[in-house]
Design a protein around this motif. Structure first.
Motif, PDB file in Angstrom:
ATOM      1  N   SER F  18       6.866 -21.316  11.418  1.00  0.00           N
ATOM      2  CA  SER F  18       7.566 -20.056  11.660  1.00  0.00           C
ATOM      3  C   SER F  18       7.301 -19.005  10.605  1.00  0.00           C
ATOM      4  O   SER F  18       7.578 -17.842  10.820  1.00  0.00           O
ATOM      5  CB  SER F  18       9.068 -20.291  11.799  1.00  0.00           C
ATOM      6  OG  SER F  18       9.607 -20.579  10.537  1.00  0.00           O
ATOM      7  N   PHE F  19       6.771 -19.389   9.460  1.00  0.00           N
ATOM      8  CA  PHE F  19       6.530 -18.304   8.507  1.00  0.00           C
ATOM      9  C   PHE F  19       5.072 -17.848   8.529  1.00  0.00           C
ATOM     10  O   PHE F  19       4.396 -17.734   7.550  1.00  0.00           O
ATOM     11  CB  PHE F  19       6.999 -18.679   7.090  1.00  0.00           C
ATOM     12  CG  PHE F  19       6.072 -19.489   6.280  1.00  0.00           C
ATOM     13  CD1 PHE F  19       5.337 -18.913   5.250  1.00  0.00           C
ATOM     14  CD2 PHE F  19       5.912 -20.846   6.528  1.00  0.00           C
ATOM     15  CE1 PHE F  19       4.478 -19.672   4.485  1.00  0.00           C
ATOM     16  CE2 PHE F  19       5.054 -21.597   5.765  1.00  0.00           C
ATOM     17  CZ  PHE F  19       4.327 -21.021   4.730  1.00  0.00           C
ATOM     18  N   SER F  20       4.590 -17.618   9.691  1.00  0.00           N
ATOM     19  CA  SER F  20       3.234 -17.079   9.771  1.00  0.00           C
ATOM     20  C   SER F  20       3.244 -15.899  10.736  1.00  0.00           C
ATOM     21  O   SER F  20       4.271 -15.306  10.988  1.00  0.00           O
ATOM     22  CB  SER F  20       2.275 -18.141  10.306  1.00  0.00           C
ATOM     23  OG  SER F  20       2.795 -19.422  10.252  1.00  0.00           O
ATOM     24  N   PHE F  21       2.118 -15.518  11.226  1.00  0.00           N
ATOM     25  CA  PHE F  21       1.963 -14.679  12.417  1.00  0.00           C
ATOM     26  C   PHE F  21       2.292 -13.202  12.232  1.00  0.00           C
ATOM     27  O   PHE F  21       3.128 -12.842  11.440  1.00  0.00           O
ATOM     28  CB  PHE F  21       2.837 -15.211  13.545  1.00  0.00           C
ATOM     29  CG  PHE F  21       2.685 -16.664  13.787  1.00  0.00           C
ATOM     30  CD1 PHE F  21       3.734 -17.402  14.248  1.00  0.00           C
ATOM     31  CD2 PHE F  21       1.473 -17.289  13.529  1.00  0.00           C
ATOM     32  CE1 PHE F  21       3.595 -18.743  14.468  1.00  0.00           C
ATOM     33  CE2 PHE F  21       1.337 -18.630  13.744  1.00  0.00           C
ATOM     34  CZ  PHE F  21       2.402 -19.383  14.213  1.00  0.00           C
ATOM     35  N   SER F  22       1.594 -12.456  13.059  1.00  0.00           N
ATOM     36  CA  SER F  22       1.843 -11.044  13.306  1.00  0.00           C
ATOM     37  C   SER F  22       1.525 -10.135  12.139  1.00  0.00           C
ATOM     38  O   SER F  22       2.014 -10.316  11.049  1.00  0.00           O
ATOM     39  CB  SER F  22       3.300 -10.837  13.681  1.00  0.00           C
ATOM     40  OG  SER F  22       3.632  -9.483  13.549  1.00  0.00           O
ATOM     41  N   LEU F  23       0.738  -9.147  12.436  1.00  0.00           N
ATOM     42  CA  LEU F  23       0.321  -8.157  11.452  1.00  0.00           C
ATOM     43  C   LEU F  23      -0.308  -7.013  12.221  1.00  0.00           C
ATOM     44  O   LEU F  23      -1.220  -7.233  13.000  1.00  0.00           O
ATOM     45  CB  LEU F  23      -0.723  -8.780  10.518  1.00  0.00           C
ATOM     46  CG  LEU F  23      -0.812  -8.187   9.125  1.00  0.00           C
ATOM     47  CD1 LEU F  23       0.149  -8.904   8.207  1.00  0.00           C
ATOM     48  CD2 LEU F  23      -2.205  -8.303   8.604  1.00  0.00           C
ATOM     49  N   GLY F  24       0.119  -5.812  11.983  1.00  0.00           N
ATOM     50  CA  GLY F  24      -0.619  -4.691  12.522  1.00  0.00           C
ATOM     51  C   GLY F  24       0.059  -3.879  13.621  1.00  0.00           C
ATOM     52  O   GLY F  24      -0.231  -4.078  14.798  1.00  0.00           O
ATOM     53  N   TYR F  25       0.908  -2.922  13.239  1.00  0.00           N
ATOM     54  CA  TYR F  25       1.576  -2.077  14.211  1.00  0.00           C
ATOM     55  C   TYR F  25       1.589  -0.634  13.771  1.00  0.00           C
ATOM     56  O   TYR F  25       1.137  -0.292  12.697  1.00  0.00           O
ATOM     57  CB  TYR F  25       3.012  -2.555  14.424  1.00  0.00           C
ATOM     58  CG  TYR F  25       3.052  -3.892  15.064  1.00  0.00           C
ATOM     59  CD1 TYR F  25       2.658  -4.053  16.381  1.00  0.00           C
ATOM     60  CD2 TYR F  25       3.434  -5.001  14.331  1.00  0.00           C
ATOM     61  CE1 TYR F  25       2.660  -5.293  16.963  1.00  0.00           C
ATOM     62  CE2 TYR F  25       3.436  -6.248  14.913  1.00  0.00           C
ATOM     63  CZ  TYR F  25       3.054  -6.390  16.241  1.00  0.00           C
ATOM     64  OH  TYR F  25       3.052  -7.612  16.815  1.00  0.00           O
ATOM     65  N   ASP F  26       2.231   0.206  14.600  1.00  0.00           N
ATOM     66  CA  ASP F  26       2.094   1.622  14.324  1.00  0.00           C
ATOM     67  C   ASP F  26       3.308   2.414  13.845  1.00  0.00           C
ATOM     68  O   ASP F  26       3.167   3.234  12.947  1.00  0.00           O
ATOM     69  CB  ASP F  26       1.540   2.337  15.548  1.00  0.00           C
ATOM     70  CG  ASP F  26       0.461   3.297  15.128  1.00  0.00           C
ATOM     71  OD1 ASP F  26      -0.566   2.844  14.625  1.00  0.00           O
ATOM     72  OD2 ASP F  26       0.670   4.494  15.259  1.00  0.00           O
ATOM     73  N   PRO F  27       4.478   2.247  14.393  1.00  0.00           N
ATOM     74  CA  PRO F  27       5.600   3.204  14.313  1.00  0.00           C
ATOM     75  C   PRO F  27       5.903   3.811  12.955  1.00  0.00           C
ATOM     76  O   PRO F  27       5.026   4.334  12.307  1.00  0.00           O
ATOM     77  CB  PRO F  27       6.786   2.387  14.815  1.00  0.00           C
ATOM     78  CG  PRO F  27       6.324   0.984  14.946  1.00  0.00           C
ATOM     79  CD  PRO F  27       4.843   0.979  14.929  1.00  0.00           C
ATOM     80  N   SER F  28       7.150   3.783  12.501  1.00  0.00           N
ATOM     81  CA  SER F  28       7.526   4.467  11.269  1.00  0.00           C
ATOM     82  C   SER F  28       7.297   3.543  10.081  1.00  0.00           C
ATOM     83  O   SER F  28       7.724   2.406  10.092  1.00  0.00           O
ATOM     84  CB  SER F  28       8.989   4.898  11.349  1.00  0.00           C
ATOM     85  OG  SER F  28       9.794   3.815  11.733  1.00  0.00           O
ATOM     86  N   PRO F  29       6.628   4.054   9.058  1.00  0.00           N
ATOM     87  CA  PRO F  29       6.300   3.218   7.904  1.00  0.00           C
ATOM     88  C   PRO F  29       7.547   2.782   7.139  1.00  0.00           C
ATOM     89  O   PRO F  29       8.615   3.360   7.284  1.00  0.00           O
ATOM     90  CB  PRO F  29       5.430   4.120   7.038  1.00  0.00           C
ATOM     91  CG  PRO F  29       5.448   5.468   7.629  1.00  0.00           C
ATOM     92  CD  PRO F  29       6.139   5.420   8.937  1.00  0.00           C
ATOM     93  N   LEU F  30       7.399   1.754   6.324  1.00  0.00           N
ATOM     94  CA  LEU F  30       8.491   1.274   5.470  1.00  0.00           C
ATOM     95  C   LEU F  30       8.350   1.760   4.044  1.00  0.00           C
ATOM     96  O   LEU F  30       9.229   1.553   3.229  1.00  0.00           O
ATOM     97  CB  LEU F  30       8.510  -0.253   5.459  1.00  0.00           C
ATOM     98  CG  LEU F  30       9.186  -0.901   6.639  1.00  0.00           C
ATOM     99  CD1 LEU F  30       9.155  -2.400   6.483  1.00  0.00           C
ATOM    100  CD2 LEU F  30      10.623  -0.428   6.724  1.00  0.00           C
ATOM    101  N   GLU F  31       7.228   2.367   3.739  1.00  0.00           N
ATOM    102  CA  GLU F  31       7.005   2.878   2.396  1.00  0.00           C
ATOM    103  C   GLU F  31       6.323   4.224   2.508  1.00  0.00           C
ATOM    104  O   GLU F  31       5.742   4.549   3.539  1.00  0.00           O
ATOM    105  CB  GLU F  31       6.129   1.902   1.605  1.00  0.00           C
ATOM    106  CG  GLU F  31       6.674   0.476   1.720  1.00  0.00           C
ATOM    107  CD  GLU F  31       6.010  -0.510   0.784  1.00  0.00           C
ATOM    108  OE1 GLU F  31       5.603  -0.098  -0.310  1.00  0.00           O
ATOM    109  OE2 GLU F  31       5.906  -1.680   1.157  1.00  0.00           O
ATOM    110  N   ASP F  32       6.370   5.015   1.413  1.00  0.00           N
ATOM    111  CA  ASP F  32       5.740   6.334   1.431  1.00  0.00           C
ATOM    112  C   ASP F  32       4.284   6.205   1.851  1.00  0.00           C
ATOM    113  O   ASP F  32       3.818   6.930   2.731  1.00  0.00           O
ATOM    114  CB  ASP F  32       5.769   6.957   0.032  1.00  0.00           C
ATOM    115  CG  ASP F  32       7.166   7.225  -0.461  1.00  0.00           C
ATOM    116  OD1 ASP F  32       8.115   7.066   0.327  1.00  0.00           O
ATOM    117  OD2 ASP F  32       7.307   7.577  -1.646  1.00  0.00           O
TER     118      ASP F  32
END
Lengths: 235, 235, 235, 235, 235, 235
Positions: F18-32
């Motif tokens: 469960s601590f793997s997977f998923s990377l790479g999306y678009d919407p609103s960033p989490l950092e500047d």
């Protein structure tokens, strides 16, 4: 505001912190494919991706319903099918026994009751929530009595027969119950690569460690003996 | 594929359908402000928006905890505060009685127990789920025993004192329980304008209409008498 | 279009590139929990997650307001509370001095003025923007004069007293100003694990390196001497 | 919990409320096209949509830079081009005069300075924020000195010449300044149908009604006279 | 910048415009349910919602494959099943004839070929794109040769038998082809309430009005006669 | 349900997954900012980020249109400009030859035709789809005949001249065709850091490995000879 040296080390600390954090969301992907790589928490090297990364067999197999609930769920999510990663979809097959092997023998077929049915201990996919997915379910064999409850505690139910489909909105408590005298089989599409499943009774009475008796007795307005009895069912 | 006339009327039907549907989401807004307008299901005319659309009073008032659970939740969501619309945030004040007025009188303060506490019927915000929001809770007065359960039925708990904060992840079953001898007060920020609340016991035993006895007896592995007794508590 | 060999090496280069990039968003999580792991930029190993990962103490402590602005912000975001990762929420405590220690001594309480108040140098949380979060603020002690400005330069203001709440929409310039003769305390929920804060005056006059004088003089239509004077305030 | 009649009317009230609210977001559309309809706040009837709904002319026209800032922005967002609705994109043309008509006459070309340039009052797109969009800018004519400031007050700057492009991250303060002796022209793509623009100086000193002098003097650490002088520049 | 009167009317115009636009997205809903109301483009009055709003029958019916392609798609999206609105999911049944009625009679079963198969004109769901959904397909009867093409023109293919499932990533060209001597049946879950379908050949050669011959001849590097011949197939 | 030891190893297995997977999306960033780091699939260390990470030169260079299509696209996405990471925007320059060098010599200027134009083999950006981006295009030089097709196969076209802009909705087939006697140049903003491009003809006839002849002949209703001829054009 602060003296130079302090400020600088503060900035360094901030930077050290700021380039970490956050992983794992659903919406629109940034690349065509990003196959989950179990070793690196990143996309698998595209050069090594094959069609098998998008393939999963076995949905023709009937689940083993010889258990207390008389049901079996085969959810194919991103853990089983790495190609689902970033794609916001998964699928499940659910089998429902005509009568629970744990509770008793075969029952007489239910007379056509009003909603809800009042007596038969058939196969049940018990009340649960998918915190990250809506679900559309189609019945391939048999009949199901299904329902969901909204946050204002309104219950919506329907009896489904072969070829019928029904929608369970994201985050709502829902269940399916074998309403007929034969095995029932359903397929479900779910709007997340990792829908998650909270079987409500298990979460409350079967957690590790258990929830405090005080909380549970007060929640359900029953005595400890009842709480403890139910807890033993979920060990 | 189809003859001209049929095709044309099909297209018209399709068009008639296709310009409908869908309303109500959370992410990033498209305008600075979009105050909910109760009459039109649209943004309030910006010319008529005032500061009062973003204002809600009364968070200093203690909630009435004279009920079975000994707790009171004042959730200010978009229904109460229209300016929250499209902004993805809401806030709640929760009060917890030191002892439940329904169950018994004042109790002796609990001896410092191990986790979890084993005996005291104090004010409880019972196990519930916010299907659309994570929650961060801060304790302003008193002590709380809090917890949440993940989808693999793992329970995380903590005793919180004044000034402590704790996070409940979106979609997880969680609860707070007054752990001390005094009133407790907490504030919570929630990551949606309309978090929704599923009190699990109410959804199962207090829905309108009620969930079938067959489903509930099988879900909790108890007899109908017990199910019916619990149901009467939630009428 | 291109010759075989070139094309192949191009493809390889493309692949080498295409499995990188992008990290860090907000919306709906893909897992129940994904505690930020500062060392690996990934979710913490779930086996090692404890309740303390979701816990943060100290919100009962009054912030140190002995500074030019007479205010102190304690924002608990994902850097301080790793369990907030992927959950879209954070919380802050803000303290406001009754009078600024930098500017002068205690002032006479302001006469009840019209909006806006015209004279008192009390504690100020100066005009700032959260680029990634809306904010709902509740006043626990004292009184605040608050406001925000929309992109068409319309100002919305309100005087808040104990128990009042107010919403600041994402991305808008907003401020809070101690309007009373006592300390003021407020709590704020913010709709991001990492809201970010742009103190507008600091961004313009206190950046490292500084923004060109030519830009600043032209922006504010003042001479260099004034620009340089203001800049010294933000060193 | 409450008596029947009260409960029912409560439910009705809740229902009356619950089917309202929220409109206006960005992410992935639900339909191919949803042209903004100014009269109904809904998608235009697809039967009446034409290619002209996706068309906007005039980007070849030079903007009028005869103003204090010596710049002109022509932002084509969903208000001007209804076909942009739900599509998450917009575009702008920006013109920069070689010297400001308000401040003075033509200046000698700047000697090649170090970063930042120290003297010339050329055309400026003053420090501003797009709360809902990132921006990629390409220079078609002339030279620009550009920069943005992150939330930790770090300034990133670059001199751009013809054919150069630069990215301004969403929500960050940024500016462009004519660095050369000729007109400059740039085009910008923005990641929202309605990016919004906060010209920082205008928001602080030109809002309607104005922000309190007390807030502004304390924010910039200047006296009221200076504040009032700047305010007159933005009337 | 502009004179007062002009400015005011400008503001009014801006306001008149700014409270419109945008409708129709996918992500996380703001309410438990928001049943599509065909008349009002809004959520159906919750008081009038019934279980039937979430129900759709007929998935047991075999589609009519007596057409040129020898296939039939029954996609149940939000237009057919209003309860899907805001829930990000839909479902389809697809039938594939063992041999095309338009092209010829029954064929001999294909010898076990290498990938790809080289000769048989069986039922085909032709190359298409769902611009708003990923798809997971499960084979209930028969065998299918399936594939998708990524943006770097890499083809991934697989032969699927009964019980096999396969994923088609959002936005990629994909197809399914009956690979066996019997009818084939598949179910597909799609990650949108309104996935949309672009049959590539139809979009290019069957649009209304047709795409210019010049564009098509140049796109496919063929003469007008070939283009025109293909176009007649899609009238 | 299962015995202790089995259950525990199951849990361990689950956690390991469960601590793997998923990377790479678009919407609103989490950092500047989160500059793409090609080596680590993570944000570049903020201490090492410079203005050059947000800079890309060369948009003044005319693309080489000496190819079969007579066009050249220079798309600057996150692979070329790492600072675009998480920001949801990219930009392209497109050049169109006045006549294709591959097909023939210079043509007489087209007479002013009705829509669509019927004869000239000028520079073409052939029918393609951006699966992850909407596009706004502005014409800087020359004239273009442009169009897009919706999922109901409706074609929208327009002739654009210098200064005209046009929108292509996300996921729709679209094209641009040089409509004049001179070179044409356009710039396009796209609503993703990695829009992706599917040239439809290339995906169908130029994939590696090729799509089965059976699929292609049936899709376009042509014989194998025609299919094979077209395929040779895309090798």
């Amino acid at each position: 505001m602060a003296a130079g040296a302090v400020r600088i080390s503060l900035l360094i600390a901030l930077f050290a912190l700021s380039f970490s954090f956050s992983l794992g969301y659903d919406p629109s992907p940034l690349e065509d494919i990003c196959v989950a790589d179990k070793n690196s928490q990143a996309c698998k090297n595209p050069n090594q991706v094959t069609a098998d990364d998008f393939y999963f067999p076995g949905f023709d197999k009937c689940g083993n319903t010889s258990n207390k609930l008389g049901s079996a769920v085969n959810l194919v999510n991103v853990e089983k099918l790495p190609g689902l990663n970033t794609l916001g979809i998964s699928m499940a097959r659910i089998d429902y026994a005509p009568s629970s092997t744990a509770v008793g023998g075969a029952l007489a077929p239910p007379a056509p009751p009003l909603d809800p049915p009042l007596y038969a201990p058939y196969g049940l996919n018990p009340p649960h929530i998918h915190p990250r997915a809506s679900e559309i379910l189609v019945v391939l064999e048999g009949s199901l009595y299904v329902g969901f409850v909204t946050t204002d505690n309104k219950l919506f139910t329907k009896v489904l027969n072969k070829g019928d489909s029904f929608v369970f909105p994201i985050g709502m408590v829902h269940f399916q119950y074998n309403y007929g005298t034969t095995n029932a089989v359903a397929f479900a599409g779910l709007s997340s690569q990792n829908p998650g499943t909270i079987r409500v009774a298990n979460a409350l009475f079967g957690s590790k460690p258990p929830i405090s008796d005080d909380v549970l007795t007060k929640t359900f307005m029953v005595d400890k003996k009842t709480v403890n009895y139910i807890q033993t069912q979920f060990q």
